[in-house]
Design a protein around this motif. Structure first.
Motif, PDB file in Angstrom:
ATOM      1  N   LYS A 162       0.824  -1.211   0.000  1.00 46.45           N
ATOM      2  CA  LYS A 162       0.000   0.000   0.000  1.00 46.45           C
ATOM      3  C   LYS A 162       0.859   1.263   0.000  1.00 46.45           C
ATOM      4  N   SER A 163       1.857   1.270   0.854  1.00 45.47           N
ATOM      5  CA  SER A 163       2.671   2.484   1.001  1.00 45.47           C
ATOM      6  C   SER A 163       3.374   2.841  -0.296  1.00 45.47           C
ATOM      7  N   GLU A 164       3.868   1.828  -0.996  1.00 44.37           N
ATOM      8  CA  GLU A 164       4.569   2.074  -2.258  1.00 44.37           C
ATOM      9  C   GLU A 164       3.634   2.720  -3.273  1.00 44.37           C
ATOM     10  N   VAL A 165       2.429   2.167  -3.403  1.00 43.34           N
ATOM     11  CA  VAL A 165       1.459   2.687  -4.362  1.00 43.34           C
ATOM     12  C   VAL A 165       1.039   4.103  -3.989  1.00 43.34           C
ATOM     13  N   ALA A 166       0.731   4.317  -2.720  1.00 39.04           N
ATOM     14  CA  ALA A 166       0.250   5.629  -2.289  1.00 39.04           C
ATOM     15  C   ALA A 166       1.314   6.704  -2.431  1.00 39.04           C
ATOM     16  N   GLN A 167       2.537   6.399  -2.038  1.00 36.83           N
ATOM     17  CA  GLN A 167       3.585   7.413  -2.026  1.00 36.83           C
ATOM     18  C   GLN A 167       4.062   7.779  -3.426  1.00 36.83           C
ATOM     19  N   LYS A 168       3.943   6.858  -4.377  1.00 38.62           N
ATOM     20  CA  LYS A 168       4.373   7.143  -5.746  1.00 38.62           C
ATOM     21  C   LYS A 168       3.339   7.948  -6.535  1.00 38.62           C
ATOM     22  N   SER A 169       2.118   8.001  -6.035  1.00 35.87           N
ATOM     23  CA  SER A 169       1.005   8.533  -6.828  1.00 35.87           C
ATOM     24  C   SER A 169       0.579   9.905  -6.317  1.00 35.87           C
ATOM     25  N   ASN A 170       0.057  10.729  -7.235  1.00 38.89           N
ATOM     26  CA  ASN A 170      -0.492  12.008  -6.799  1.00 38.89           C
ATOM     27  C   ASN A 170      -2.014  12.070  -6.911  1.00 38.89           C
ATOM     28  N   LEU A 171      -2.634  10.956  -7.344  1.00 41.46           N
ATOM     29  CA  LEU A 171      -4.083  10.799  -7.305  1.00 41.46           C
ATOM     30  C   LEU A 171      -4.371   9.371  -6.864  1.00 41.46           C
ATOM     31  N   LEU A 172      -5.166   9.213  -5.814  1.00 44.20           N
ATOM     32  CA  LEU A 172      -5.476   7.889  -5.272  1.00 44.20           C
ATOM     33  C   LEU A 172      -6.934   7.559  -5.556  1.00 44.20           C
ATOM     34  N   LEU A 173      -7.142   6.438  -6.243  1.00 43.02           N
ATOM     35  CA  LEU A 173      -8.474   5.994  -6.631  1.00 43.02           C
ATOM     36  C   LEU A 173      -8.836   4.731  -5.852  1.00 43.02           C
ATOM     37  N   PHE A 174      -9.938   4.786  -5.116  1.00 49.07           N
ATOM     38  CA  PHE A 174     -10.399   3.648  -4.325  1.00 49.07           C
ATOM     39  C   PHE A 174     -11.577   2.990  -5.036  1.00 49.07           C
ATOM     40  N   ALA A 175     -11.395   1.710  -5.408  1.00 52.80           N
ATOM     41  CA  ALA A 175     -12.424   0.972  -6.146  1.00 52.80           C
ATOM     42  C   ALA A 175     -12.578  -0.424  -5.555  1.00 52.80           C
ATOM     43  N   VAL A 176     -12.723  -0.475  -4.228  1.00 53.81           N
ATOM     44  CA  VAL A 176     -12.931  -1.737  -3.523  1.00 53.81           C
ATOM     45  C   VAL A 176     -14.390  -1.852  -3.118  1.00 53.81           C
ATOM     46  N   PRO A 177     -14.872  -3.075  -2.808  1.00 56.16           N
ATOM     47  CA  PRO A 177     -16.215  -3.177  -2.225  1.00 56.16           C
ATOM     48  C   PRO A 177     -16.291  -2.362  -0.938  1.00 56.16           C
ATOM     49  N   SER A 178     -17.434  -1.764  -0.667  1.00 53.90           N
ATOM     50  CA  SER A 178     -17.550  -0.865   0.483  1.00 53.90           C
ATOM     51  C   SER A 178     -17.210  -1.555   1.796  1.00 53.90           C
ATOM     52  N   GLY A 179     -17.528  -2.853   1.894  1.00 57.75           N
ATOM     53  CA  GLY A 179     -17.230  -3.585   3.117  1.00 57.75           C
ATOM     54  C   GLY A 179     -15.748  -3.789   3.355  1.00 57.75           C
ATOM     55  N   GLU A 180     -14.939  -3.647   2.304  1.00 59.88           N
ATOM     56  CA  GLU A 180     -13.490  -3.839   2.425  1.00 59.88           C
ATOM     57  C   GLU A 180     -12.755  -2.548   2.737  1.00 59.88           C
ATOM     58  N   LEU A 181     -13.413  -1.401   2.607  1.00 59.23           N
ATOM     59  CA  LEU A 181     -12.704  -0.133   2.771  1.00 59.23           C
ATOM     60  C   LEU A 181     -12.147   0.074   4.179  1.00 59.23           C
ATOM     61  N   PRO A 182     -12.900  -0.194   5.254  1.00 57.66           N
ATOM     62  CA  PRO A 182     -12.307  -0.014   6.587  1.00 57.66           C
ATOM     63  C   PRO A 182     -11.055  -0.857   6.801  1.00 57.66           C
ATOM     64  N   LYS A 183     -11.069  -2.086   6.304  1.00 57.06           N
ATOM     65  CA  LYS A 183      -9.897  -2.954   6.438  1.00 57.06           C
ATOM     66  C   LYS A 183      -8.719  -2.407   5.639  1.00 57.06           C
ATOM     67  N   LEU A 184      -8.995  -1.909   4.446  1.00 57.00           N
ATOM     68  CA  LEU A 184      -7.937  -1.343   3.607  1.00 57.00           C
ATOM     69  C   LEU A 184      -7.275  -0.157   4.290  1.00 57.00           C
ATOM     70  N   LEU A 185      -8.081   0.672   4.954  1.00 51.98           N
ATOM     71  CA  LEU A 185      -7.557   1.889   5.572  1.00 51.98           C
ATOM     72  C   LEU A 185      -7.059   1.679   6.997  1.00 51.98           C
ATOM     73  N   ALA A 186      -7.219   0.466   7.528  1.00 52.32           N
ATOM     74  CA  ALA A 186      -6.854   0.222   8.924  1.00 52.32           C
ATOM     75  C   ALA A 186      -5.389   0.549   9.205  1.00 52.32           C
ATOM     76  N   ASP A 187      -4.497   0.244   8.268  1.00 55.33           N
ATOM     77  CA  ASP A 187      -3.072   0.549   8.457  1.00 55.33           C
ATOM     78  C   ASP A 187      -2.580   1.525   7.383  1.00 55.33           C
ATOM     79  N   PHE A 188      -3.509   2.331   6.906  1.00 53.47           N
ATOM     80  CA  PHE A 188      -3.190   3.312   5.861  1.00 53.47           C
ATOM     81  C   PHE A 188      -2.814   4.623   6.547  1.00 53.47           C
ATOM     82  N   ASP A 189      -1.592   5.047   6.342  1.00 52.24           N
ATOM     83  CA  ASP A 189      -1.102   6.278   6.958  1.00 52.24           C
ATOM     84  C   ASP A 189      -1.704   7.484   6.244  1.00 52.24           C
TER      85      ASP A 189
END
Length: 328
Positions: A66-93
């Motif tokens: 996650k960190s590699e993708v986020a830090q390299k990008s200047n636009l972040l697109l979230f296209a996960v199922p809504s139920g997965e979003l809290p888990k995805l962001l749980a360790d998202f700085d």
């Protein structure tokens, strides 16, 4: 040059990555499973979703970090199922998203509070309004994969951001509609999945086109009432609202319609969920919208029918007999 970070490995994410790489934009793509990331990078195909689509790997950087993708990008697109979003962001700085554009393509309510995705993302990542946007239909990922004429809706308050996103997602088979009504478009994108479920139930119960026409007409009226009470002044017949609902209600590509059809044919909720290869967002959206609207002074029989069947475990045949009497 803009680089986009995409989070999500399903059909919708794959279709969006196709658009972006076809437009020769660098896409840093986060995929949770390393083997999926490697397979896509090596073959240009997602082995699990839309595997008929060939992606331009010259512009693709797949990663399970996650960190590699986020830090390299200047636009972040979230296209996960809504139920997965809290888990995805749980360790998202949240620092990874600082001063970056955040774009949501999520079509369901999020978390125990049943929040709208843009609101949840704004709270979790501290996003200012001028750096936030949403992406919606009416569209199905499968038709984007086949390059069929498609209309996409981009919602953003900032007009410069609208134009930037239009440039990213335009194409010879794509028509981009712009709007500032972020909440209204998101609510419509959530509600239409509930309608898809109920239309599927009707099909599973062997109702015909005559009944379905009345059901969808009433669903459109319900959507207008919901949007009004959520503070949107949307023109409901705009394709960003009614169009998104109609394609989910009628299309053979609608996973929500398929899920509902199984319920109508007598499947239990658990059996229907287990039979689906992809997530039917309408299941969670039914509970989320019901909780968000339960105190509204309006009647919502289509939504209430879905809720009673899915979460109160009421017989679908009985509920549709009651629904018949409430439709106008």
């Amino acid at each position: 040059m803009i680089e986009l970070g995409v989070f999500g490995g399903g059909s919708w994410a794959t279709a969006l990555v196709k658009i972006l790489t076809d437009n020769k934009l660098i896409v840093n793509w986060y995929l949770r499973r390393p083997e999926q990331a490697q397979a896509i990078q090596e073959t240009g195909r997602n082995p699990d979703y839309l595997n008929f689509v060939t992606l331009n790997t010259e512009y693709l950087r797949c990663s399970s970090q996650k960190s590699e993708v986020a830090q390299k990008s200047n636009l972040l697109l979230f296209a996960v199922p809504s139920g997965e979003l809290p888990k995805l962001l749980a360790d998202f700085d949240a620092n990874w998203a600082q001063d970056k554009v955040i774009l949501s393509a999520i079509k369901g309510t999020v978390g125990d509070e049943h929040e709208i995705p843009s609101i949840f993302l704004a709270k979790q990542l501290g996003i200012p309004n001028n750096l936030q946007g949403i992406l919606a239909g009416p569209c199905h990922a499968e038709e984007i994969g086949h390059r069929k004429k498609t209309y996409l809706t981009i919602g953003a308050i900032d007009t410069d951001l609208q134009q930037l996103l239009r440039e990213c997602f335009s194409g010879d088979y794509l028509d981009i509609r712009l709007s500032t009504d972020i909440i209204g478009i998101e609510c419509a994108a959530i509600y239409k999945n509930v309608v898809g479920l109920v239309c599927g139930m009707a099909k599973g119960l062997h109702y015909g086109d005559n009944f379905l026409a009345v059901l969808v007409s009433n669903a459109l009226a319900e959507l207008a009432d919901v949007l009004q009470h959520m503070g949107s002044d949307a023109e409901i017949l705009n394709s960003s609202y009614a169009g998104d609902l109609l394609v989910t209600a009628y299309s053979v590509h609608s996973r929500n319609r398929l899920f509902g059809e199984m319920i109508g044919r007598g499947y239990s909720v658990d059996k229907a969920k287990g039979s689906m290869h992809m997530v039917a967002e309408g299941y969670g959206a039914t509970r989320g919208l019901y909780e968000n609207t339960r105190n509204f002074p309006i009647g919502l029989p289509v939504l209430q029918t879905a809720y009673r069947v899915l979460f109160r475990h009421m017989p679908v045949v009985t509920e549709f007999k009651l629904l018949e009497q409430k439709l106008k």
